[in-house]
Design a protein around this motif. Structure first.
Motif, PDB file in Angstrom:
ATOM      1  N   GLY A  61       0.837  -1.139  -0.009  1.00 58.52           N
ATOM      2  CA  GLY A  61      -0.088   0.045   0.065  1.00 58.52           C
ATOM      3  C   GLY A  61       0.709   1.226  -0.002  1.00 58.52           C
ATOM      4  O   GLY A  61       0.222   2.353   0.067  1.00 58.52           O
ATOM      5  N   THR A  67      -2.561  -1.777  -8.163  1.00 58.85           N
ATOM      6  CA  THR A  67      -3.560  -2.139  -6.951  1.00 58.85           C
ATOM      7  C   THR A  67      -4.559  -3.344  -7.729  1.00 58.85           C
ATOM      8  O   THR A  67      -5.221  -2.716  -8.613  1.00 58.85           O
ATOM      9  CB  THR A  67      -3.999  -1.067  -6.456  1.00 58.85           C
ATOM     10  N   GLU A 279       0.361  -2.532   8.038  1.00 62.76           N
ATOM     11  CA  GLU A 279      -0.607  -3.446   7.672  1.00 62.76           C
ATOM     12  C   GLU A 279      -1.364  -4.281   8.838  1.00 62.76           C
ATOM     13  O   GLU A 279      -2.294  -4.944   8.604  1.00 62.76           O
ATOM     14  CB  GLU A 279      -0.176  -4.157   6.428  1.00 62.76           C
TER      15      GLU A 279
END
Length: 319
Positions: A61, A67, A279
């Motif tokens: 990210g 993505t 994350e």
């Protein structure tokens, strides 16, 4: 007993030349051929799922990379941008790596098992299977880690379908050469430490597989070396693989991130800290669904091919 007396007595080294000779006699090359055949067959069929798994595993990210909203979206995006060639990026080192890894793994594992049995017909315990598989995995990883690094690098060339002339790596051997020139031997062994931990994956897998076969044969009141049918091999291979993946998956995320050319980590602890901070626990399980979808049928294909080819070659040599 004095030191002098101890020196005067016969030497008893833990691993003598006779042990090496006996170990060599236990080597069965049909296991190598059968393992390579199984690994190559499974890779040719299921490489696209491996590619998707790696792309999800390195998706932190933070980096400038594509993505994806899910597995289907990832497949569609790659297909639309790069076609079938995009889905098979990195397939050459994957075939080499999977073929050699499975071949060497079975090769060393069966020899180590036979060595520990020492000619006895008794079955090894679950712990002995676990240790034998871990030893075989460690030796195999030492020989194949550079191939896995090249596979990861090739799989993560996101712009390959847009302008192939701008690709950093043109193929497996070019990738090996460039990594060696720019990063040395250290670059070829990135991810080795989590990979070494990952031998626990293979150890748990083989232990579960051997125990399932043994318990099943005992339940059916069959000899331990009874040849099972393909469905029985598939069921046992699938169950043991799902168990191993569930227990050890985070090491694959850590290894993939260390081998990724788009991000730099100082080591395993740096990956752990940054992944956890950015994350959470979820970050260590990214890509597990495409991984399970890939490795379960891959394992079934590999084991069925292995069991049948090894038995065929064994029977051919005896005839």
């Amino acid at each position: 007993m004095s030191p002098g007396d101890a020196q005067a007595g016969p030497e008893r080294p833990s691993f003598r030349l006779v042990d090496v000779t006996r170990f060599y006699r236990l080597v069965r090359y049909e296991n190598l051929v059968a393992g390579v055949s199984g690994g190559v067959a499974a890779t040719l069929v299921l490489h696209p799922l491996d590619l998707v798994k790696i792309r999800f595993a390195v998706s932190d990210g933070l980096s400038m990379r594509p993505t994806y909203n899910g597995i289907v979206h990832c497949f569609r995006s790659i297909w639309r941008q790069e076609g079938i060639r995009g889905l098979y990026q990195g397939v050459t080192p994957n075939i080499w790596g999977a073929g050699l890894s499975w071949g060497l793994y079975f090769f060393f594992y069966t020899a180590i098992k036979a060595y520990k049995q020492d000619g006895r017909q008794t079955q090894l315990s679950a712990a002995q299977h676990l240790v034998s598989a871990a030893e075989a995995g460690a030796v195999t990883l030492c020989l194949t880690n550079p191939i896995w690094v090249t596979k990861t690098r090739l799989v993560l060339q996101y712009d390959a379908g847009v302008d192939p002339s701008k690709r950093r790596y043109k193929g497996m051997f070019h990738c090996l050469l460039k990594i060696y020139q720019n990063e040395g031997i250290r670059g070829l062994y990135k991810g080795f430490l989590p990979g070494l931990f990952g031998t626990s994956h293979g150890a748990l897998h083989f232990m579960a597989y051997e125990e399932l076969k043994r318990e099943y044969n005992n339940y059916q009141k069959l000899p331990t070396d009874t040849k099972l049918n393909p469905f029985e091999y598939i069921a046992m291979a699938a169950l043991s693989k799902i168990f191993a993946v569930s227990a050890t998956y985070p090491y694959q995320v850590i290894r993939a991130r260390l081998q990724d050319q788009h991000n730099q980590y100082s080591g395993v602890m740096d990956v752990l800290r940054r992944t956890w901070r950015n994350e959470g626990a979820h970050g260590f399980y990214k890509g597990i669904i495409p991984n399970v979808l890939r490795v379960t049928p891959a394992c079934c294909i590999t084991f069925v091919v292995y069991e049948n080819i090894s038995r065929f070659l064994s029977g051919f040599q005896q005839s």
